[in-house]
Scaffold this motif. Structure first.
Motif, PDB file in Angstrom:
ATOM      1  N   GLY A   1       4.410 -10.511 134.241  1.00  0.00           N
ATOM      2  CA  GLY A   1       3.748 -10.632 135.559  1.00  0.00           C
ATOM      3  C   GLY A   1       3.756  -9.401 136.184  1.00  0.00           C
ATOM      4  N   THR A   2       4.412  -8.272 135.820  1.00  0.00           N
ATOM      5  CA  THR A   2       4.416  -7.002 136.185  1.00  0.00           C
ATOM      6  C   THR A   2       3.892  -5.868 135.343  1.00  0.00           C
ATOM      7  OG1 THR A   2       6.717  -6.401 135.623  1.00  0.00           O
ATOM      8  CG2 THR A   2       6.441  -7.654 137.707  1.00  0.00           C
ATOM      9  N   TYR A   3       3.547  -4.700 136.016  1.00  0.00           N
ATOM     10  CA  TYR A   3       3.470  -3.551 135.341  1.00  0.00           C
ATOM     11  C   TYR A   3       4.143  -2.178 135.915  1.00  0.00           C
ATOM     12  CZ  TYR A   3       0.231  -2.151 138.882  1.00  0.00           C
ATOM     13  OH  TYR A   3      -0.116  -1.905 140.471  1.00  0.00           O
ATOM     14  N   VAL A   4       4.322  -1.288 135.097  1.00  0.00           N
ATOM     15  CA  VAL A   4       4.954   0.070 135.702  1.00  0.00           C
ATOM     16  C   VAL A   4       3.987   0.867 136.385  1.00  0.00           C
ATOM     17  CG1 VAL A   4       6.212   1.967 135.059  1.00  0.00           C
ATOM     18  CG2 VAL A   4       6.772  -0.270 133.764  1.00  0.00           C
ATOM     19  N   SER A   5       4.013   1.026 137.495  1.00  0.00           N
ATOM     20  CA  SER A   5       3.005   1.664 138.209  1.00  0.00           C
ATOM     21  C   SER A   5       3.101   3.315 137.942  1.00  0.00           C
ATOM     22  CB  SER A   5       3.242   1.822 139.762  1.00  0.00           C
ATOM     23  OG  SER A   5       2.619   2.531 140.526  1.00  0.00           O
ATOM     24  N   GLN A   6       2.077   3.843 137.515  1.00  0.00           N
ATOM     25  CA  GLN A   6       2.199   5.274 136.989  1.00  0.00           C
ATOM     26  C   GLN A   6       2.071   6.183 138.286  1.00  0.00           C
ATOM     27  OE1 GLN A   6      -1.636   5.838 134.995  1.00  0.00           O
ATOM     28  NE2 GLN A   6      -0.634   4.867 133.200  1.00  0.00           N
ATOM     29  N   ASP A   7       1.941   5.530 139.636  1.00  0.00           N
ATOM     30  CA  ASP A   7       2.281   6.444 140.769  1.00  0.00           C
ATOM     31  C   ASP A   7       3.593   6.441 141.227  1.00  0.00           C
ATOM     32  OD1 ASP A   7      -0.502   6.887 140.812  1.00  0.00           O
ATOM     33  OD2 ASP A   7      -0.783   5.231 142.269  1.00  0.00           O
ATOM     34  N   THR A   8       4.174   5.447 141.007  1.00  0.00           N
ATOM     35  CA  THR A   8       5.626   5.360 141.566  1.00  0.00           C
ATOM     36  C   THR A   8       6.823   5.056 140.490  1.00  0.00           C
ATOM     37  OG1 THR A   8       5.680   2.927 141.952  1.00  0.00           O
ATOM     38  CG2 THR A   8       4.761   4.139 143.939  1.00  0.00           C
ATOM     39  N   GLY A   9       6.095   4.686 139.401  1.00  0.00           N
ATOM     40  CA  GLY A   9       7.237   4.411 138.374  1.00  0.00           C
ATOM     41  C   GLY A   9       8.053   2.968 138.686  1.00  0.00           C
ATOM     42  N   ALA A  10       7.707   2.342 139.433  1.00  0.00           N
ATOM     43  CA  ALA A  10       8.347   0.950 139.914  1.00  0.00           C
ATOM     44  C   ALA A  10       7.619  -0.374 139.242  1.00  0.00           C
ATOM     45  CB  ALA A  10       8.402   0.729 141.548  1.00  0.00           C
ATOM     46  N   CYS A  11       8.173  -1.096 138.989  1.00  0.00           N
ATOM     47  CA  CYS A  11       7.736  -2.277 138.413  1.00  0.00           C
ATOM     48  C   CYS A  11       6.896  -3.086 139.614  1.00  0.00           C
ATOM     49  CB  CYS A  11       8.588  -3.259 137.999  1.00  0.00           C
ATOM     50  SG  CYS A  11       9.424  -2.946 136.286  1.00  0.00           S
ATOM     51  N   THR A  12       5.633  -3.250 139.454  1.00  0.00           N
ATOM     52  CA  THR A  12       4.734  -4.026 140.400  1.00  0.00           C
ATOM     53  C   THR A  12       4.261  -5.142 139.953  1.00  0.00           C
ATOM     54  OG1 THR A  12       4.327  -1.510 141.082  1.00  0.00           O
ATOM     55  CG2 THR A  12       2.756  -3.368 141.998  1.00  0.00           C
ATOM     56  N   PRO A  13       4.081  -6.111 140.881  1.00  0.00           N
ATOM     57  CA  PRO A  13       3.536  -7.353 140.621  1.00  0.00           C
ATOM     58  C   PRO A  13       1.981  -7.307 140.253  1.00  0.00           C
ATOM     59  CG  PRO A  13       4.777  -7.936 142.329  1.00  0.00           C
ATOM     60  CD  PRO A  13       4.702  -6.348 142.338  1.00  0.00           C
ATOM     61  N   CYS A  14       1.460  -8.108 139.169  1.00  0.00           N
ATOM     62  CA  CYS A  14       0.182  -8.116 138.752  1.00  0.00           C
ATOM     63  C   CYS A  14      -0.692  -8.689 140.102  1.00  0.00           C
ATOM     64  CB  CYS A  14      -0.208  -8.910 137.528  1.00  0.00           C
ATOM     65  SG  CYS A  14       0.256  -8.037 136.223  1.00  0.00           S
ATOM     66  N   ASP A  15      -1.703  -8.103 140.613  1.00  0.00           N
ATOM     67  CA  ASP A  15      -2.489  -8.811 141.607  1.00  0.00           C
ATOM     68  C   ASP A  15      -3.204 -10.070 141.178  1.00  0.00           C
ATOM     69  OD1 ASP A  15      -3.680  -8.814 144.319  1.00  0.00           O
ATOM     70  OD2 ASP A  15      -4.687  -7.070 143.949  1.00  0.00           O
ATOM     71  N   TYR A  16      -3.807 -10.775 142.287  1.00  0.00           N
ATOM     72  CA  TYR A  16      -4.553 -12.186 141.978  1.00  0.00           C
ATOM     73  C   TYR A  16      -5.642 -11.775 141.112  1.00  0.00           C
ATOM     74  CZ  TYR A  16      -2.474 -13.872 146.241  1.00  0.00           C
ATOM     75  OH  TYR A  16      -1.495 -14.505 147.174  1.00  0.00           O
ATOM     76  N   GLY A  17      -5.959 -12.769 140.054  1.00  0.00           N
ATOM     77  CA  GLY A  17      -6.772 -12.534 139.122  1.00  0.00           C
ATOM     78  C   GLY A  17      -6.542 -11.600 137.882  1.00  0.00           C
ATOM     79  N   THR A  18      -5.389 -11.301 137.785  1.00  0.00           N
ATOM     80  CA  THR A  18      -4.719 -10.663 136.755  1.00  0.00           C
ATOM     81  C   THR A  18      -3.316 -11.108 136.195  1.00  0.00           C
ATOM     82  OG1 THR A  18      -3.563  -8.738 137.982  1.00  0.00           O
ATOM     83  CG2 THR A  18      -5.874  -8.150 137.416  1.00  0.00           C
ATOM     84  N   TYR A  19      -3.038 -10.686 134.989  1.00  0.00           N
ATOM     85  CA  TYR A  19      -1.702 -11.363 134.375  1.00  0.00           C
ATOM     86  C   TYR A  19      -1.226 -10.164 133.502  1.00  0.00           C
ATOM     87  CZ  TYR A  19      -4.154 -12.421 130.228  1.00  0.00           C
ATOM     88  OH  TYR A  19      -4.839 -11.999 129.286  1.00  0.00           O
ATOM     89  N   GLN A  20      -0.038 -10.120 132.990  1.00  0.00           N
ATOM     90  CA  GLN A  20       0.772  -9.312 132.204  1.00  0.00           C
ATOM     91  C   GLN A  20       1.821 -10.259 131.324  1.00  0.00           C
ATOM     92  OE1 GLN A  20       0.972  -7.377 129.593  1.00  0.00           O
ATOM     93  NE2 GLN A  20      -0.189  -5.942 130.801  1.00  0.00           N
ATOM     94  N   ASP A  21       1.749 -10.288 130.116  1.00  0.00           N
ATOM     95  CA  ASP A  21       2.669 -11.074 129.236  1.00  0.00           C
ATOM     96  C   ASP A  21       3.534 -10.231 128.652  1.00  0.00           C
ATOM     97  OD1 ASP A  21       0.451 -10.416 127.652  1.00  0.00           O
ATOM     98  OD2 ASP A  21       0.129 -12.282 127.015  1.00  0.00           O
ATOM     99  N   ALA A  22       3.473  -8.938 128.553  1.00  0.00           N
ATOM    100  CA  ALA A  22       3.976  -8.011 128.010  1.00  0.00           C
ATOM    101  C   ALA A  22       4.858  -7.201 128.858  1.00  0.00           C
ATOM    102  CB  ALA A  22       3.141  -7.027 126.873  1.00  0.00           C
ATOM    103  N   ALA A  23       6.157  -6.581 128.017  1.00  0.00           N
ATOM    104  CA  ALA A  23       7.055  -5.783 128.883  1.00  0.00           C
ATOM    105  C   ALA A  23       6.575  -4.280 128.897  1.00  0.00           C
ATOM    106  CB  ALA A  23       8.199  -6.168 128.359  1.00  0.00           C
ATOM    107  N   ALA A  24       7.015  -3.805 129.860  1.00  0.00           N
ATOM    108  CA  ALA A  24       6.705  -2.116 129.910  1.00  0.00           C
ATOM    109  C   ALA A  24       5.196  -1.639 129.715  1.00  0.00           C
ATOM    110  CB  ALA A  24       7.673  -1.519 129.120  1.00  0.00           C
ATOM    111  N   SER A  25       4.352  -2.490 130.262  1.00  0.00           N
ATOM    112  CA  SER A  25       3.014  -2.265 130.195  1.00  0.00           C
ATOM    113  C   SER A  25       2.779  -1.328 131.478  1.00  0.00           C
ATOM    114  CB  SER A  25       2.128  -3.485 130.617  1.00  0.00           C
ATOM    115  OG  SER A  25       2.383  -4.160 129.176  1.00  0.00           O
ATOM    116  N   THR A  26       1.610  -0.882 131.625  1.00  0.00           N
ATOM    117  CA  THR A  26       1.273   0.430 132.577  1.00  0.00           C
ATOM    118  C   THR A  26      -0.037  -0.423 133.238  1.00  0.00           C
ATOM    119  OG1 THR A  26      -0.206   1.662 131.181  1.00  0.00           O
ATOM    120  CG2 THR A  26       2.094   2.293 131.562  1.00  0.00           C
ATOM    121  N   SER A  27      -0.435  -1.568 132.968  1.00  0.00           N
ATOM    122  CA  SER A  27      -1.632  -2.070 133.718  1.00  0.00           C
ATOM    123  C   SER A  27      -1.425  -3.509 133.261  1.00  0.00           C
ATOM    124  CB  SER A  27      -2.884  -1.677 133.266  1.00  0.00           C
ATOM    125  OG  SER A  27      -3.207  -2.085 131.643  1.00  0.00           O
TER     126      SER A  27
END
Length: 85
Positions: A1-27
């Motif tokens: 449910g999160t991705y690593v922000s390339q701007d801040t390097g922090a884990c950021t929740p995916c926005d409405y209408g998106t998802y993430q089921d893998a670890a350490a993703s950048t989008s």
């Protein structure tokens, strides 16, 4: 449910209408057309739900949807209520 922000390097929740089921993703992955999520941070594609069509509504704008009551209308998708005629 999160991705690593390339701007801040922090884990950021995916926005409405998106998802993430893998670890350490950048989008995040977009839900299929005509679907969205109930909340930010969705962690699985099964959380993508159909958007209510015109003439229908729900508390979230997503399925399950109900038709507008008699003498009420709305002409857009993903609505949370209807307007009186």
């Amino acid at each position: 449910g999160t991705y690593v922000s390339q701007d801040t390097g922090a884990c950021t929740p995916c926005d409405y209408g998106t998802y993430q089921d893998a670890a350490a993703s950048t989008s995040c992955v977009s839900c299929p057309n005509g679907t969205s999520t109930y909340h930010r941070g969705a962690h699985d594609s099964s959380l993508c739900r159909g958007v209510c069509g015109a003439g229908n509504f729900s508390a979230t704008g997503l399925e399950p949807c109900r038709p507008c009551p008699r003498n009420y209308i709305q002409n857009e998708i993903g609505q949370t209520g209807c307007s009186q005629c």
